[in-house]
Design a protein around this motif. Sequence first.
Motif, PDB file in Angstrom:
ATOM      1  N   ARG A  79       8.279  24.441 -10.894  1.00 45.92           N
ATOM      2  CA  ARG A  79       8.260  25.891 -11.095  1.00 45.92           C
ATOM      3  C   ARG A  79       6.894  26.324 -11.629  1.00 45.92           C
ATOM      4  NH1 ARG A  79       8.545  29.465 -14.769  1.00 45.92           N
ATOM      5  NH2 ARG A  79       8.408  27.856 -16.361  1.00 45.92           N
ATOM      6  N   GLN A  80       6.418  25.563 -12.616  1.00 53.22           N
ATOM      7  CA  GLN A  80       5.110  25.890 -13.211  1.00 53.22           C
ATOM      8  C   GLN A  80       4.000  25.849 -12.169  1.00 53.22           C
ATOM      9  OE1 GLN A  80       4.503  23.278 -16.572  1.00 53.22           O
ATOM     10  NE2 GLN A  80       6.418  23.884 -17.540  1.00 53.22           N
ATOM     11  N   ASP A 109      10.722  21.085 -14.597  1.00 55.91           N
ATOM     12  CA  ASP A 109      10.091  22.399 -14.707  1.00 55.91           C
ATOM     13  C   ASP A 109       8.669  22.426 -14.138  1.00 55.91           C
ATOM     14  OD1 ASP A 109      10.560  25.083 -15.577  1.00 55.91           O
ATOM     15  OD2 ASP A 109       9.135  24.771 -17.204  1.00 55.91           O
ATOM     16  N   LEU A 163      21.576  18.296 -19.555  1.00 55.93           N
ATOM     17  CA  LEU A 163      20.256  18.947 -19.571  1.00 55.93           C
ATOM     18  C   LEU A 163      19.147  17.908 -19.669  1.00 55.93           C
ATOM     19  CD1 LEU A 163      18.734  21.724 -19.784  1.00 55.93           C
ATOM     20  CD2 LEU A 163      18.901  21.504 -22.246  1.00 55.93           C
ATOM     21  N   LYS A 186      27.590  21.253 -15.170  1.00 56.08           N
ATOM     22  CA  LYS A 186      28.259  21.402 -16.457  1.00 56.08           C
ATOM     23  C   LYS A 186      27.567  22.483 -17.280  1.00 56.08           C
ATOM     24  CE  LYS A 186      29.389  16.473 -16.946  1.00 56.08           C
ATOM     25  NZ  LYS A 186      29.176  15.301 -17.814  1.00 56.08           N
ATOM     26  N   ASP A 187      28.303  23.025 -18.228  1.00 54.83           N
ATOM     27  CA  ASP A 187      27.731  23.907 -19.243  1.00 54.83           C
ATOM     28  C   ASP A 187      26.667  23.115 -20.019  1.00 54.83           C
ATOM     29  OD1 ASP A 187      27.191  25.643 -21.308  1.00 54.83           O
ATOM     30  OD2 ASP A 187      29.147  25.408 -22.291  1.00 54.83           O
ATOM     31  N   LEU A 188      25.423  23.557 -19.928  1.00 57.61           N
ATOM     32  CA  LEU A 188      24.327  22.771 -20.516  1.00 57.61           C
ATOM     33  C   LEU A 188      24.304  22.851 -22.043  1.00 57.61           C
ATOM     34  CD1 LEU A 188      21.543  23.699 -17.948  1.00 57.61           C
ATOM     35  CD2 LEU A 188      22.904  21.602 -18.054  1.00 57.61           C
ATOM     36  N   ILE A 189      25.006  23.806 -22.625  1.00 57.01           N
ATOM     37  CA  ILE A 189      25.072  23.900 -24.084  1.00 57.01           C
ATOM     38  C   ILE A 189      26.054  22.862 -24.627  1.00 57.01           C
ATOM     39  CG2 ILE A 189      25.686  25.407 -26.020  1.00 57.01           C
ATOM     40  CD1 ILE A 189      23.034  26.089 -24.582  1.00 57.01           C
ATOM     41  N   LEU A 190      27.214  22.800 -24.021  1.00 59.03           N
ATOM     42  CA  LEU A 190      28.243  21.857 -24.468  1.00 59.03           C
ATOM     43  C   LEU A 190      27.910  20.427 -24.026  1.00 59.03           C
ATOM     44  CD1 LEU A 190      30.671  22.499 -26.169  1.00 59.03           C
ATOM     45  CD2 LEU A 190      32.016  22.859 -24.106  1.00 59.03           C
ATOM     46  N   PRO A 227      24.550  18.634 -23.699  1.00 58.38           N
ATOM     47  CA  PRO A 227      23.082  18.508 -23.764  1.00 58.38           C
ATOM     48  C   PRO A 227      22.559  17.270 -23.031  1.00 58.38           C
ATOM     49  CG  PRO A 227      24.069  18.498 -25.991  1.00 58.38           C
ATOM     50  CD  PRO A 227      25.186  18.666 -25.027  1.00 58.38           C
ATOM     51  N   ALA A 279      23.380  33.190 -13.797  1.00 62.22           N
ATOM     52  CA  ALA A 279      24.115  32.271 -14.673  1.00 62.22           C
ATOM     53  C   ALA A 279      24.308  30.910 -14.020  1.00 62.22           C
ATOM     54  CB  ALA A 279      25.468  32.865 -15.054  1.00 62.22           C
ATOM     55  N   LEU A 280      24.377  30.906 -12.697  1.00 60.75           N
ATOM     56  CA  LEU A 280      24.613  29.673 -11.945  1.00 60.75           C
ATOM     57  C   LEU A 280      23.418  28.723 -12.010  1.00 60.75           C
ATOM     58  CD1 LEU A 280      26.268  28.118  -9.698  1.00 60.75           C
ATOM     59  CD2 LEU A 280      24.974  29.478  -8.033  1.00 60.75           C
ATOM     60  N   GLU A 298      15.237  17.684 -18.350  1.00 61.70           N
ATOM     61  CA  GLU A 298      14.166  17.436 -19.326  1.00 61.70           C
ATOM     62  C   GLU A 298      13.434  16.118 -19.034  1.00 61.70           C
ATOM     63  OE1 GLU A 298      15.862  19.973 -23.186  1.00 61.70           O
ATOM     64  OE2 GLU A 298      16.227  17.814 -23.085  1.00 61.70           O
ATOM     65  N   PRO A 341      17.858  26.011 -15.944  1.00 64.78           N
ATOM     66  CA  PRO A 341      16.693  26.568 -16.652  1.00 64.78           C
ATOM     67  C   PRO A 341      15.369  26.266 -15.952  1.00 64.78           C
ATOM     68  CG  PRO A 341      18.059  25.211 -18.116  1.00 64.78           C
ATOM     69  CD  PRO A 341      18.583  25.011 -16.734  1.00 64.78           C
ATOM     70  N   THR A 342      15.375  25.379 -14.967  1.00 61.98           N
ATOM     71  CA  THR A 342      14.131  25.093 -14.233  1.00 61.98           C
ATOM     72  C   THR A 342      14.173  25.692 -12.824  1.00 61.98           C
ATOM     73  OG1 THR A 342      14.964  22.980 -13.402  1.00 61.98           O
ATOM     74  CG2 THR A 342      13.792  22.929 -15.500  1.00 61.98           C
TER      75      THR A 342
END
Lengths: 278, 278
Positions: free
Chosen positions: A156-157, A153, A143, A134-138, A140, A177-178, A148, A181-182
């Motif tokens: 990745r760190q 993350d 996300l 899903k669109d993570l902005i619309l 949350p 875009a696909l 979270e 964020p992690t």
Amino acid sequence: ASMDSGDELRAKFMEFPHVSAPHRDLMVELLSSVETRLGSSLQPCTLPPDVQYFGNPSGSASASLQLRPGLPSSQIDLILGGWIHCKLPSGGALNITSLSAYLKPSTDAPHFLLDLIQSSPTSLVLILDLTPRKDLILHPDHLKTYYEDTQLDRHRQRLHTLPEVRPYFSPSLYVRALLSPTAILVTIDVGASETTNIEEIIRDHVGPVAKELLQFWIESCACPERHVEESERAYLAERDRIIKNTTIEVDLGSSFPRLFGQDVADRVLTVLKEHYNK
Amino acid sequence: ASMDSGDELRAKFMEFPHVSAPHRDLMVELLSSVETRLGSSLQPCTLPPDVQYFGNPSGSASASLQLRPGLPSSQIDLILGGWIHCKLPSGGALNITSLSAYLKPSTDAPHFLLDLIQSSPTSLVLILDLTPRKDLILHPDHLKTYYEDTQLDRHRQRLHTLPEVRPYFSPSLYVRALLSPTAILVTIDVGASETTNIEEIIRDHVGPVAKELLQFWIESCACPERHVEESERAYLAERDRIIKNTTIEVDLGSSFPRLFGQDVADRVLTVLKEHYNK
């Protein structure tokens, strides 16, 4: 027995004949986890033999693909594993191994994506992600739930603490875009180092992270049942349709004609698109 | 004249009193471009005087904000400029300057975002982006129109040719999800270099890129009229509402109480949220 029986083609796929032992061990271990935990939810590979294994006319490039659709009762849409080998004019070789797993619109949990791209003995590109549905902005909550609260993350760190690891930017803006964020999108380059080699980094660092993320995907994404409303299923189905088709075009569509010639590329891509849109 | 007249507060804002000359020159130039090209579409700053300029009780931190809403006939929702200065216990200072510009749902063109965060004399974090209005997976035309056809990634690539520039990862996964695939998100660190300093990099590299991107945003995003269907306007309005409110919470809500104390932070954030949701 016929040379192209399903079992023999699967065995050929699982050989990963052109990559280093730690790279092969990692891929076999990941595929075995999928088999053990999810095998009973999957159909056998449905690709025709000449798409399960193929090469280019001159013999310099070869590839193997295994696509297993989920059973109708399962939340898994399909799982695609593959390797590609191509001798380079420089004398080296390009080796790509990958594992993608797509879920059905009956769940909104992320898909799984792994690509290991090795174009020289001293460097490797790693793409490893749970790609959002899903669109993570619309949305949350999406996300929060998958990225979270799970502290995704940290994987990745952890890789970024290695001096050999640098961020990698995909030339495709669609791929950027696909990804979540992690997403782990890195180049691993040991350069002329005499103390470290790529094989050790795969064994000691890439492997543990990839296995942990696949384990998380299996236990927390592929298996748990989610309640998804009818209208949301339509949204997920449409977004997934775009993801699957664009990923084929961007990923394979751009490289296959060059690697295997237009005829072989057309045959393989046509079959894959059919299976992706069933 | 009263000490808190609009003109005087605007002049105080435009002083950028705590940053280096090239940093100040860049901010003034960017704000002047906005003024010249879009000033006739904007209302004067509508913030109360004690939100246009404020500090913490001990005097170690101060800030200035200017928020100009677009006129009802304009496609601009609001433009927010700001600087924040805070003395650090180490003896140094934290200086942030920013410029955000939001468009109305009558257009689907990207918003504009610039943050310059300097917490030491030798390093700087730069966040510079045209933030997407739509999910780029479900709306590939949005990706194509604003990011691919415009070759927007070349600005990011240009900065990354500098040895002092490294990718920066925002600790907020929301911020990472908000930004476009061509977002410039970098740390610029000159370390102990005696030949380069941050001021020169701002003047010679950050400045040209920021000015070019703002120019592109003004000419190709803020000004051209777009045809947006009613249903799409509702989608954009809801997505923008989330973006504006979450950005305040993540960006200012997490740092303002620490920098200015809870009372001042509450006052400023309440007013900003009111203006963001008008």
